[in-house]
Design an enzyme around this catalytic site. Structure first.
Site, PDB file in Angstrom:
ATOM      1  N   GLU A 170      27.488  30.707  45.831  1.00 13.68           N
ATOM      2  CA  GLU A 170      28.234  31.611  44.952  1.00 13.68           C
ATOM      3  C   GLU A 170      28.536  32.666  46.101  1.00 13.68           C
ATOM      4  O   GLU A 170      28.687  33.781  45.863  1.00 13.68           O
ATOM      5  CB  GLU A 170      27.423  32.454  43.976  1.00 13.68           C
ATOM      6  CG  GLU A 170      27.011  31.537  42.801  1.00 13.68           C
ATOM      7  CD  GLU A 170      26.609  32.377  41.668  1.00 13.68           C
ATOM      8  OE1 GLU A 170      26.125  33.461  41.690  1.00 13.68           O
ATOM      9  OE2 GLU A 170      26.195  31.457  40.488  1.00 13.68           O
ATOM     10  N   GLU A 193      26.348  25.177  37.516  1.00 17.13           N
ATOM     11  CA  GLU A 193      25.368  26.058  36.873  1.00 17.13           C
ATOM     12  C   GLU A 193      26.050  26.309  35.360  1.00 17.13           C
ATOM     13  O   GLU A 193      26.694  27.257  35.279  1.00 17.13           O
ATOM     14  CB  GLU A 193      25.184  27.381  37.410  1.00 17.13           C
ATOM     15  CG  GLU A 193      24.423  27.042  38.691  1.00 17.13           C
ATOM     16  CD  GLU A 193      23.840  28.529  39.261  1.00 17.13           C
ATOM     17  OE1 GLU A 193      23.947  29.615  38.424  1.00 17.13           O
ATOM     18  OE2 GLU A 193      23.292  28.350  40.322  1.00 17.13           O
TER      19      GLU A 193
HETATM   20  C1  LIG Z   1      27.381  35.724  38.974  1.00 16.61           C
HETATM   21  C2  LIG Z   1      26.130  35.327  38.300  1.00 16.61           C
HETATM   22  O1  LIG Z   1      25.557  35.825  37.173  1.00 16.61           O
HETATM   23  N1  LIG Z   1      25.299  34.149  38.941  1.00 16.61           N
HETATM   24  C3  LIG Z   1      23.967  33.766  38.627  1.00 16.61           C
HETATM   25  C4  LIG Z   1      24.345  32.185  38.288  1.00 16.61           C
HETATM   26  O2  LIG Z   1      23.182  31.772  37.913  1.00 16.61           O
HETATM   27  C5  LIG Z   1      22.106  31.756  38.824  1.00 16.61           C
HETATM   28  C6  LIG Z   1      20.875  31.217  38.329  1.00 16.61           C
HETATM   29  O3  LIG Z   1      20.591  31.836  37.016  1.00 16.61           O
HETATM   30  C7  LIG Z   1      21.808  33.150  39.404  1.00 16.61           C
HETATM   31  O4  LIG Z   1      21.184  33.078  40.659  1.00 16.61           O
HETATM   32  C8  LIG Z   1      23.340  33.905  39.562  1.00 16.61           C
HETATM   33  O5  LIG Z   1      22.853  35.229  39.523  1.00 16.61           O
END
Ligand SMILES: CC(=O)N[C@H]1CO[C@H](CO)[C@@H](O)[C@@H]1O
Ligand SMILES: *[C@@H]1O[C@H](CO)[C@@H](O)[C@H](O)[C@H]1NC(C)=O
Ligand SMILES: *[C@@H]1O[C@H](CO)[C@@H](O)[C@H](O)[C@H]1NC(C)=O
Ligand SMILES: *[C@@H]1O[C@H](CO)[C@@H](O)[C@H](O)[C@H]1NC(C)=O
Ligand SMILES: *[C@@H]1O[C@H](CO)[C@@H](O)[C@H](O)[C@H]1NC(C)=O
Ligand SMILES: *[C@@H]1O[C@H](CO)[C@@H](O)[C@H](O)[C@H]1NC(C)=O
Ligand SMILES: *[C@@H]1O[C@H](CO)[C@@H](O)[C@H](O)[C@H]1NC(C)=O
Ligand SMILES: *[C@@H]1O[C@H](CO)[C@@H](O)[C@H](O)[C@H]1NC(C)=O
Length: 817
Positions: free
Chosen positions: A181, A252
């Site tokens: 991310e 995810e």
């Molecule tokens: C943007 C966001 O909320 N990302 C989340 C995606 O999911 C992962 C795992 O649950 C998190 O680490 C992130 O914060």
């Protein structure tokens, strides 16, 4: 009948067809290509350190039975390299064993190396020692960070390669991820963001694994790295791959959401998940990963800031690895239905057509035989009838019907025909015997007892180096105030703060995931002469998200004592520090450490703050998962036979007034049959005599199906294929309620049964205006004493139609014993 059989055969051909050896995994605009074949893949996240090696095989088997093709895991750098160059791949850290278990069960693996992983894991997976590398800036075009990152990523890749675990070597790994991310934080690094990102992609690709890399939430992932989507609704939100040659991958897909202390549980329905997965596939998606498929447990101090110890308990496999129904079963049927569409999905021509104002068909047409369609009703309130290729279909609100032959509805995302489960807790042993508990008071250090000194307030994390959640700040001063009333006022950016004046507790304050820790402001009584102030600063996990993690600060930042006429500021003063608690240093939670100290009888001290408690307990007989009910406790950490089962925090109530987590998982493999050492560090005034050792099991199953509700074309519910076929022969494709108790249990009583128009659902129900008087007798006859039973939702089965012309449903709730 013949048609179902063909579907069945098609499914078998799709999912079997084992793995060849040694072809590189590639991709094109449609999907990943493994052994020369395009694949539509379902994947689920199971993180190896969030369960135990003893659980891995069963978790993976249940994932496979749920129709998954791939198991995905993050890689946890700070678990593997706690000190620079000192590696640990033992026990729950044995990633190679985990991947081999996936391989043994014939599934693929995806490893998301990161090495920044976030994942609600302390410090996002980065080892804290990185913090002490001069000039380091994490996740940026920064030489010290890139050097360490490359070293770790290369180490993991070469470990996998040495064990022949890449698909290009005949192993199970078909995909890996670099970074995580990054798109969310890249802008904060200005010009160093894009250059770091390109470096990361090149570095990863340069490792020549023979399988593709993905970056999630990174719209501009450089070629050949695939950009992937994370979120709940990727079918609606994902702008798509950044090149026509890359497939649409969803890394995810949140099956619920992570939970922090103080939050109520987030429940995402099976229907909603199924809708968005079906939509993503309908819109040319080729790979969906459920985050999480099994969440598990944040043992030890591994949870990130304020995160619960239980992780994604609402996933298709719950924290203990039990089926979470109907989620698991509904998604299994969804996967089976989509697998029936594989051929046209992969090679058919894709078209879409409007069927109504908010209704749409997504069609994949191959040769004259192969055709699959997804009929979407995006109206959230209305049932809508649509005509597609001259046939009529009724689509429930916000649902998708899947037609693997463009004719037969194999599955509808809103029609749940799988059973519901109720998880029950049974108290097996109450630890309420006062003679069996002993206690050890944590010493409240004074300035004289400390060896680490500074004339400033030190930053918490850089002082503990994450060797403990706790840091003591102490000072002493001569009381020369003339005032009678004093207020101690402490500002802290750590998560919790306890204050002691002359050894007595004067207050506790804490923040939350969303709010800063409020100042501790307490009226205090000071002695004439020397006064000792001791402040215990605590972290509930390190932060795991955002840019510039290395710059985060925590801990006490200002201390003032205010009298009526005078304010004294101790911020720049002579401070003494102690890292961690005495009990931690002595490891009083281990057999050895515990035997080294003098424990006192329970209740020998008048106050309970900061106390270690110890007792022994026996493992409950049987195989059901074990949990400690810590409802009577406040906040702290618990150890069983020396292994930390995680932090607990039951005193932090949700807006609804209950603890976010009451039961804490004790894996069976941590236990011996008798005399298990339980040690608890309680920070507040918890009452250990209220603790019980409980077991968790599925004790109730429930089905609720309407007579218009055809079961999915493929429903693998029998114990074996012969059983399936016989079943199909007898019942045809008729709506039916099917119930199944967990292994070792049978249906012992029917708690409710109504064929007619019962109101409510499996959660709460009542007989309606239409009810067959045979309802109970017929179901009892079909189900009592059996582990699995199936009852057609059909008037003839109940002897008579209790109310002709009315749509009927059958709702059965049964006890498994
Ligand atoms: C943007 C966001 O909320 N990302 C989340 C995606 O999911 C992962 C795992 O649950 C998190 O680490 C992130 O914060
Ligand atoms: C497979 O991938 C490796 C590493 O990326 C590469 O060196 C090799 O040439 C590839 N083999 C084929 C047949 O494409
Ligand atoms: C369904 O409607 C919502 C709200 O109007 C919209 O945001 C979403 O994109 C629509 N989804 C589809 C698949 O049309
Ligand atoms: C962190 O602590 C180390 C000593 O362990 C010190 O050298 C360094 O300056 C500290 N860093 C910060 C940012 O305070
Ligand atoms: C405590 O100190 C803060 C500043 O650090 C101040 O804003 C607050 O008013 C003080 N509270 C009391 C009760 O004095
Ligand atoms: C503290 O000292 C003052 C005067 O020095 C005296 O009036 C007071 O009684 C003393 N208090 C206690 C608790 O000894
Ligand atoms: C399959 O299940 C049926 C019914 O439960 C049983 O009679 C049969 O022996 C089983 N067959 C195999 C191969 O296990
Ligand atoms: C469940 O029923 C089967 C026969 O249907 C029997 O063999 C078994 O002992 C029963 N199990 C329990 C736990 O009652």
């Amino acid at each position: 009948m013949g048609r179902w059989f063909l579907f069945l055969l098609g499914l078998l051909l799709t999912v079997s067809g084992g793995r060849g050896s040694g072809g590189n995994v590639t991709y094109d605009g449609r999907s990943l290509i493994i052994d020369g074949q395009h694949k539509i893949l379902f994947s689920g996240s199971i993180h190896y350190p969030r369960s135990t090696p003893q659980m891995w095989s069963s978790l993976i088997a249940k994932a496979k039975a749920g129709g998954l093709d791939v198991i995905e895991t993050l890689v946890f750098w700070n678990l593997h390299e706690p000190q620079p160059g000192q590696f640990d791949f033992s026990g729950r850290r044995d990633i190679v064993r985990f991947i081999k278990e996936i391989q043994a069960q014939g599934l693929y693996a995806c490893i998301r190396i990161g090495p920044f992983i976030q994942g609600e894991w302390s410090y996002g997976g980065l080892p804290f020692w990185l913090h002490d590398i001069p000039g380091i800036v994490y996740r940026s075009d920064n030489e010290p960070f890139k050097y360490q990152m490359q070293k770790f990523v290369s180490k993991i890749v070469s470990m996998m390669r040495a064990e022949n675990l890449y698909a290009s070597q005949g192993g199970p790994i078909i995909l890996s991820q670099i970074e995580n991310e990054y798109g969310m934080v890249q802008a904060a690094f200005r010009e160093k963001g894009p250059t770091y990102l390109r470096w990361a992609a090149e570095m990863a690709v340069g490792l020549q694994t023979g399988v593709p890399w993905v970056m999630c939430k990174q719209d501009d992932a450089p070629d050949p790295v695939i950009n992937a989507c994370n979120g709940r609704r990727c079918g609606e939100t994902f702008a798509g791959p950044n090149s026509p040659n890359k497939p649409a991958i969803w890394t995810e897909n949140w099956t619920s959401f992570y939970q922090v202390y103080g939050d109520d549980v987030d429940i995402r329905s099976a229907e909603d998940i199924a809708f968005h997965v079906a939509l993503f596939i309908a819109k040319k998606g080729s790979y969906v990963n459920y985050y999480m498929y099994h969440g598990g447990t944040n043992f030890g101090r591994n949870a990130a800031a304020y995160m619960l110890t239980g992780y994604y308990d609402q996933a298709p496999l719950d924290e203990y690895g039990l089926f979470r129904q109907p989620k698991w079963g509904h998604l299994k049927e969804l996967h089976a239905a989509i697998k029936l569409c594989s051929k046209p999905l992969i090679s058919g021509v894709y078209t879409t057509m409007a069927l109504g104002r908010s209704q749409q068909a997504f069609v994949y047409r191959g040769n004259s035989v192969d055709c699959a369609a997804f009929l979407v009703n995006n109206d959230t309130r209305k049932n809508v009838g649509v005509t597609f290729l001259n046939s009529f279909y009724e689509l429930p609100p916000k649902s998708i019907s899947i037609l693997p032959d463009c004719k037969t509805e194999a599955f509808n995302t809103a029609k749940v025909s799988t059973q519901y489960n109720t998880r029950a807790v049974e108290t097996r042993q109450k630890l309420d015997s006062i003679e069996k508990w002993e206690e050890f008071k944590e010493a409240i250090p004074t300035f004289e007892k400390t060896s680490l000194r500074a004339n400033i307030l030190l930053e918490h994390m850089n002082t503990t180096k994450d060797t403990s959640d706790y840091l003591w700040y102490t000072f002493r001063f001569q009381n020369d105030f003339s005032d009678a009333q004093y207020v101690l006022n402490v500002t802290s950016s750590a998560h919790v703060l306890h204050a002691f004046v002359n050894g007595a507790s004067v207050g506790f304050t804490h923040g939350s995931y969303k709010t800063k820790t409020p100042n501790l402001e307490r009226k205090v009584t000071l002695s004439n002469g020397t006064n000792h102030i001791s402040l215990l600063s605590g972290m509930v996990g390190l932060p795991d998200s955002g840019a510039y993690l290395e710059r985060r600060v925590a801990g006490v930042s200002r201390v003032i004592i205010k009298g009526e006429h005078e304010i004294k500021d101790f911020t720049s003063y002579s401070w003494g520090y102690q890292v961690g608690l005495l009990g931690e240093k002595l490891q009083v939670y281990t057999d050895f450490g515990s035997s080294k100290i003098q424990w006192n009888t329970y209740g020998s001290s008048t106050h309970r703050t900061l106390t270690w408690y110890k007792t022994l307990f026996d493992a409950p007989v049987g195989k059901d998962p074990v949990a400690l009910n810590l409802e009577s406790m406040g906040k702290g950490e618990a150890w069983v036979n020396g292994q930390s089962i995680g932090r607990y925090w039951v005193s932090f109530l949700t807006p609804k007034g209950s603890p976010s987590q009451t039961w804490y998982n004790v894996p069976r493999s941590f236990l011996k049959p008798t005399n298990n050492l339980l040690v608890i560090l309680e920070e507040q005034n918890g009452y250990p005599l209220g603790i019980s050792v409980d077991t968790i099991s599925i004790t109730k199953v429930c089905g609720h199906v309407s007579d218009s509700h055809l079961p999915p074309v493929i429903s693998w519910r029998g114990q074996n294929k012969t059983e399936e076929k016989n079943h199909e022969k007898h019942h045809g494709r008729r709506p039916k309620v099917q119930l199944r108790c967990p292994p070792g249990r049978n249906i012992s009583s029917i708690l409710f049964s109504s064929y007619g128009n019962p109101s409510g659902d499996c959660g709460s129900y009542a007989i309606g205006s239409c009810h067959s008087s045979n309802s109970l007798a017929i179901v009892e006859e079909a189900c009592l004493g059996k582990r699995i039973c199936s009852i057609p939702v059909w008037s003839q089965k109940f002897g008579d139609d209790p109310c002709p012309g009315i749509q009927k449903t059958l709702l059965v709730d049964a006890q498994c014993t």
